[in-house]
Enzyme design. Structure first.
Site, short mmCIF file in Angstrom:
data_model
loop_
_atom_site.label_atom_id
_atom_site.label_comp_id
_atom_site.label_asym_id
_atom_site.label_seq_id
_atom_site.Cartn_x
_atom_site.Cartn_y
_atom_site.Cartn_z
N ASN A 72 15.92 6.91 4.76
CA ASN A 72 15.32 6.33 3.57
C ASN A 72 14.74 4.98 3.93
O ASN A 72 15.48 4.00 4.09
CB ASN A 72 16.37 6.20 2.45
CG ASN A 72 15.80 5.60 1.18
OD1 ASN A 72 14.60 5.32 1.09
ND2 ASN A 72 16.66 5.39 0.19
N VAL A 73 13.44 4.90 4.08
CA VAL A 73 12.82 3.65 4.55
C VAL A 73 12.81 2.57 3.47
O VAL A 73 12.38 1.44 3.74
CB VAL A 73 11.39 3.90 5.07
CG1 VAL A 73 11.41 4.83 6.27
CG2 VAL A 73 10.48 4.42 3.97
N TYR A 113 -2.41 -0.24 -2.03
CA TYR A 113 -2.45 0.50 -0.76
C TYR A 113 -3.21 -0.32 0.29
O TYR A 113 -2.76 -0.47 1.43
CB TYR A 113 -3.11 1.85 -0.97
CG TYR A 113 -3.31 2.66 0.28
CD1 TYR A 113 -2.23 3.29 0.91
CD2 TYR A 113 -4.57 2.83 0.85
CE1 TYR A 113 -2.40 4.05 2.06
CE2 TYR A 113 -4.76 3.58 1.99
CZ TYR A 113 -3.67 4.19 2.59
OH TYR A 113 -3.84 4.93 3.74
N SER A 123 -1.08 -3.16 1.52
CA SER A 123 -0.01 -2.74 2.43
C SER A 123 -0.55 -2.43 3.82
O SER A 123 0.06 -2.77 4.83
CB SER A 123 0.73 -1.53 1.86
OG SER A 123 -0.08 -0.36 1.87
N LYS A 124 -1.72 -1.79 3.88
CA LYS A 124 -2.28 -1.41 5.18
C LYS A 124 -2.90 -2.60 5.90
O LYS A 124 -2.87 -2.68 7.13
CB LYS A 124 -3.32 -0.30 4.99
CG LYS A 124 -2.70 1.03 4.55
CD LYS A 124 -1.65 1.52 5.55
CE LYS A 124 -1.15 2.91 5.21
NZ LYS A 124 -0.15 3.40 6.21
N SER A 181 -4.91 2.04 8.10
CA SER A 181 -6.02 2.75 7.45
C SER A 181 -7.26 1.87 7.47
O SER A 181 -7.15 0.64 7.45
CB SER A 181 -5.66 3.10 6.00
OG SER A 181 -6.80 3.55 5.29
#
Length: 293
Positions: free
Chosen positions: A104-105, A199, A202-203, A186
């Site tokens: 579980n990250v 997103y 985070s990337k 990404s």
């Protein structure tokens, strides 16, 4: 004086269903001394332990299969047995080495426990690929209307999980004085995208974290790099989907998980030993100038 002193080539054929038949090619070129070049495309990860976080996803699975086919013992990590055990079975049925690991990250204690268990059983961690997480997909929205639970999940899984897993792996790799850490980012982390702000954040964080971690670990012979894919096929693909995807890049084709696994295998190999802190873009030219959706 002939620059090439000696050329030795040996070819070994092996049977495999991963990516079709694999052929081992080994060549040793002794050029003007003291230079020596070794080329090997099979067995280069023999006796290496590779931990793949997010191993049941399309890109994670491709990385698992590629590294296992080249000799690594692969630890396929995911949140449910139902998703990772089939990948393990797929690899071991072909005669390669793989083990399942539930992780579980989002839970720091669970991450610590799992990495301790891996080190206890396998004695070392040579390669870490962090491919967990992703976008909100059907839950994506403009940030002003995005639910806080979605934002927290994206940031925790994509970025915080990557930091914590690499932290635990780095502890062992520093003891070994060797290691390869590879993050999957990404192209959206480079340029952003409306409706995917959390997103993108985070990337983008992954890319700059890669640089900072590489600075910290370089002296310990640990290479830290990341890969930024463009749009990559996940699951079955239809002609309609292909028509849509090819309009998003300049190679006029669509990316496959194997394309990302190829880059990961290179970064995990000795051939990339002088590459640290870099973001390798694998997107068919999409980020040359974003097109379409």
């Amino acid at each position: 004086m002939n620059a090439i002193k000696k050329i030795v080539k040996k070819f070994f054929s092996i049977d495999s269903q991963i990516g079709g038949a694999l052929r081992k090619r080994y060549a040793s070129f002794h050029v003007t001394r003291p230079y020596e070049i070794h080329l090997s495309t099979q067995g280069r990860f023999k006796e290496k332990v590779a931990v793949i976080i997010g191993g049941s996803g399309a890109i994670g699975r491709a990385c698992c299969c590629r590294l296992a086919a080249e000799g690594a013992t692969v630890i396929v990590c995911g949140t449910h047995n139902e998703s990772i055990v089939p990948i393990v079975n797929e690899i071991t049925t072909l005669g390669y080495k793989a083990n399942a690991c539930i992780i579980n990250v989002e839970d720091e204690k669970d991450i610590t426990t799992r990495f301790e268990e891996i080190v206890s059983e396998f004695k070392h961690i040579d390669i870490l690929v962090y491919s967990a997480g992703g976008s909100a997909r059907e839950k994506h929205a403009n940030i002003v209307s995005q639910d806080i639970s979605v934002i927290d999940n994206i940031l925790t899984t994509n970025l915080r999980g990557a930091i914590l897993c690499s932290q635990k792996a780095a502890v062992q790799m520093r003891k070994q004085k060797f290691g390869k850490i590879i993050f999957i980012s990404s192209v959206i982390g480079l340029h952003g995208k409306a409706g995917y702000s959390e997103y993108a954040a985070s990337k983008a964080g992954i890319i700059t974290y890669t640089k900072s971690l590489a600075m910290e670990l370089g002296k310990a012979k640990i290479n830290v790099n990341c890969i930024s894919p463009g749009i990559v096929q996940r699951g079955e693909i239809t002609p309609e989907m292909i028509d849509k995807i090819v309009k998003t890049n300049y190679s006029h084709t669509y990316g496959k998980p194997e394309d990302i696994a190829n880059a990961a295998a290179f970064l995990a190999s000795d051939e990339s030993s002088f590459i640290i802190g870099q973001n390798i873009i694998v997107d068919g030219g999409r980020s040359l100038g974003l097109r379409g959706d």
